[in-house]
Design a protein around this motif. Structure first.
Motif, PDB file in Angstrom:
ATOM      1  N   UNK A  10      93.989  37.232  11.258  1.00  0.00           N
ATOM      2  CA  UNK A  10      92.950  37.689  10.041  1.00  0.00           C
ATOM      3  C   UNK A  10      93.231  36.519   8.910  1.00  0.00           C
ATOM      4  N   UNK A  11      94.243  35.797   8.534  1.00  0.00           N
ATOM      5  CA  UNK A  11      94.135  34.800   7.584  1.00  0.00           C
ATOM      6  C   UNK A  11      93.013  33.874   7.639  1.00  0.00           C
ATOM      7  N   UNK A  12      93.274  33.221   8.975  1.00  0.00           N
ATOM      8  CA  UNK A  12      92.294  32.377   9.566  1.00  0.00           C
ATOM      9  C   UNK A  12      90.955  32.819   9.921  1.00  0.00           C
ATOM     10  N   UNK A  13      90.616  33.700   9.872  1.00  0.00           N
ATOM     11  CA  UNK A  13      89.319  34.208  10.356  1.00  0.00           C
ATOM     12  C   UNK A  13      89.122  33.944  11.744  1.00  0.00           C
ATOM     13  N   UNK A  14      90.319  34.215  12.663  1.00  0.00           N
ATOM     14  CA  UNK A  14      90.142  33.794  14.161  1.00  0.00           C
ATOM     15  C   UNK A  14      90.038  35.089  14.757  1.00  0.00           C
ATOM     16  N   UNK A  15      88.918  35.175  15.623  1.00  0.00           N
ATOM     17  CA  UNK A  15      88.668  36.369  16.608  1.00  0.00           C
ATOM     18  C   UNK A  15      89.368  36.840  17.783  1.00  0.00           C
ATOM     19  N   UNK A  16      89.798  35.570  18.414  1.00  0.00           N
ATOM     20  CA  UNK A  16      90.368  35.756  19.644  1.00  0.00           C
ATOM     21  C   UNK A  16      91.959  34.981  19.750  1.00  0.00           C
ATOM     22  N   UNK A  17      92.474  35.380  20.681  1.00  0.00           N
ATOM     23  CA  UNK A  17      94.065  34.751  20.873  1.00  0.00           C
ATOM     24  C   UNK A  17      93.781  33.425  21.136  1.00  0.00           C
ATOM     25  N   UNK A  18      92.624  33.076  22.193  1.00  0.00           N
ATOM     26  CA  UNK A  18      92.511  31.672  22.730  1.00  0.00           C
ATOM     27  C   UNK A  18      92.046  30.941  21.475  1.00  0.00           C
ATOM     28  N   UNK A  19      91.108  31.464  20.506  1.00  0.00           N
ATOM     29  CA  UNK A  19      90.984  30.597  19.289  1.00  0.00           C
ATOM     30  C   UNK A  19      92.040  30.154  18.487  1.00  0.00           C
ATOM     31  N   UNK A  20      93.101  31.226  18.350  1.00  0.00           N
ATOM     32  CA  UNK A  20      94.220  30.980  17.788  1.00  0.00           C
ATOM     33  C   UNK A  20      95.226  29.864  18.449  1.00  0.00           C
ATOM     34  N   UNK A  21      95.413  30.073  19.667  1.00  0.00           N
ATOM     35  CA  UNK A  21      96.037  29.112  20.673  1.00  0.00           C
ATOM     36  C   UNK A  21      95.413  27.689  20.372  1.00  0.00           C
ATOM     37  N   UNK A  22      94.012  27.533  20.481  1.00  0.00           N
ATOM     38  CA  UNK A  22      93.649  26.288  20.211  1.00  0.00           C
ATOM     39  C   UNK A  22      93.849  25.473  18.894  1.00  0.00           C
ATOM     40  N   UNK A  23      93.885  26.318  17.962  1.00  0.00           N
ATOM     41  CA  UNK A  23      94.148  25.869  16.369  1.00  0.00           C
ATOM     42  C   UNK A  23      95.557  25.634  16.349  1.00  0.00           C
ATOM     43  N   UNK A  24      96.510  26.281  16.854  1.00  0.00           N
ATOM     44  CA  UNK A  24      97.877  25.811  16.885  1.00  0.00           C
ATOM     45  C   UNK A  24      98.214  24.683  17.942  1.00  0.00           C
ATOM     46  N   UNK A  25      97.374  24.394  18.832  1.00  0.00           N
ATOM     47  CA  UNK A  25      97.737  23.283  19.613  1.00  0.00           C
ATOM     48  C   UNK A  25      97.060  22.002  19.004  1.00  0.00           C
ATOM     49  N   UNK A  26      96.035  22.233  17.981  1.00  0.00           N
ATOM     50  CA  UNK A  26      95.559  21.157  17.230  1.00  0.00           C
ATOM     51  C   UNK A  26      96.588  20.700  16.230  1.00  0.00           C
ATOM     52  N   UNK A  27      97.463  21.753  15.642  1.00  0.00           N
ATOM     53  CA  UNK A  27      98.442  21.277  14.712  1.00  0.00           C
ATOM     54  C   UNK A  27      99.489  20.790  15.368  1.00  0.00           C
ATOM     55  N   UNK A  28      99.855  21.125  16.526  1.00  0.00           N
ATOM     56  CA  UNK A  28     100.836  20.493  17.175  1.00  0.00           C
ATOM     57  C   UNK A  28     100.756  19.196  17.539  1.00  0.00           C
ATOM     58  N   UNK A  29      99.473  18.835  18.330  1.00  0.00           N
ATOM     59  CA  UNK A  29      99.121  17.392  18.644  1.00  0.00           C
ATOM     60  C   UNK A  29      98.898  16.449  17.300  1.00  0.00           C
ATOM     61  N   UNK A  30      98.556  17.007  16.254  1.00  0.00           N
ATOM     62  CA  UNK A  30      98.441  16.289  14.869  1.00  0.00           C
ATOM     63  C   UNK A  30      99.837  15.897  14.539  1.00  0.00           C
ATOM     64  N   UNK A  31     100.838  16.835  14.556  1.00  0.00           N
ATOM     65  CA  UNK A  31     102.020  16.576  14.004  1.00  0.00           C
ATOM     66  C   UNK A  31     102.722  15.555  15.112  1.00  0.00           C
ATOM     67  N   UNK A  32     102.575  15.513  16.571  1.00  0.00           N
ATOM     68  CA  UNK A  32     103.434  14.900  17.320  1.00  0.00           C
ATOM     69  C   UNK A  32     102.662  13.430  17.069  1.00  0.00           C
ATOM     70  N   UNK A  33     101.399  13.261  17.145  1.00  0.00           N
ATOM     71  CA  UNK A  33     100.826  12.020  17.048  1.00  0.00           C
ATOM     72  C   UNK A  33     101.266  11.329  15.733  1.00  0.00           C
ATOM     73  N   UNK A  34     101.198  12.251  14.625  1.00  0.00           N
ATOM     74  CA  UNK A  34     101.591  11.543  13.375  1.00  0.00           C
ATOM     75  C   UNK A  34     103.029  10.794  13.356  1.00  0.00           C
ATOM     76  N   UNK A  35     104.125  11.584  13.996  1.00  0.00           N
ATOM     77  CA  UNK A  35     105.377  10.619  14.272  1.00  0.00           C
ATOM     78  C   UNK A  35     105.086   9.588  15.097  1.00  0.00           C
ATOM     79  N   UNK A  36     104.242   9.451  15.908  1.00  0.00           N
ATOM     80  CA  UNK A  36     104.158   7.996  16.484  1.00  0.00           C
ATOM     81  C   UNK A  36     103.629   6.794  15.535  1.00  0.00           C
ATOM     82  N   UNK A  37     102.551   7.586  14.744  1.00  0.00           N
ATOM     83  CA  UNK A  37     101.875   6.776  13.613  1.00  0.00           C
ATOM     84  C   UNK A  37     102.944   6.117  12.736  1.00  0.00           C
TER      85      UNK A  37
END
Length: 108
Positions: A10-37
């Motif tokens: 609701x907060x992010x305006x996401x309509x599907x569980x798949x969309x939410x999962x994709x957004x969470x994957x984006x945040x996860x990948x970003x966090x992991x990558x920035x640790x390497x950077x």
């Protein structure tokens, strides 16, 4: 747990569980990558356990914070969620800015 998921959707305006999962994957990948950077850049400029904390904080602000923002946009673009990530970035940066700058309509 379901209430948390529904609240995020609701907060992010996401309509599907798949969309939410994709957004969470984006945040996860970003966090992991920035640790390497961070590890690479801090090693390159010589930040280690003996480095004063103030220097480490400044290095973090100069290197890690911008890297996270850029990586978040990059992963959002690659995974087809650029519009969401761009709007999220604008809101986040506006909130950070408001910590340091008084609003025009605020009384002293």
């Amino acid at each position: 747990m379901s209430k948390l998921i529904e609240k995020l959707m609701k907060r992010w305006g996401v309509e599907s569980y798949g969309g939410l999962l994709l957004i969470l994957v984006i945040f996860s990948l970003t966090g992991i990558t920035v640790l390497y950077v961070r590890k690479f850049m801090f090693g390159w400029i010589g930040v280690n356990a003996e480095t004063p904390i103030l220097v480490e904080i400044v290095a973090w602000i100069i290197i890690v914070f911008p890297a996270y923002q850029v990586l978040l946009l990059l992963y959002g673009f690659i995974l087809g969620q650029f519009e969401f990530v761009w709007n999220f970035e604008k809101k986040s940066l506006h909130r950070i800015k408001s910590l340091f700058v008084r609003g025009e309509n605020t009384q002293p």
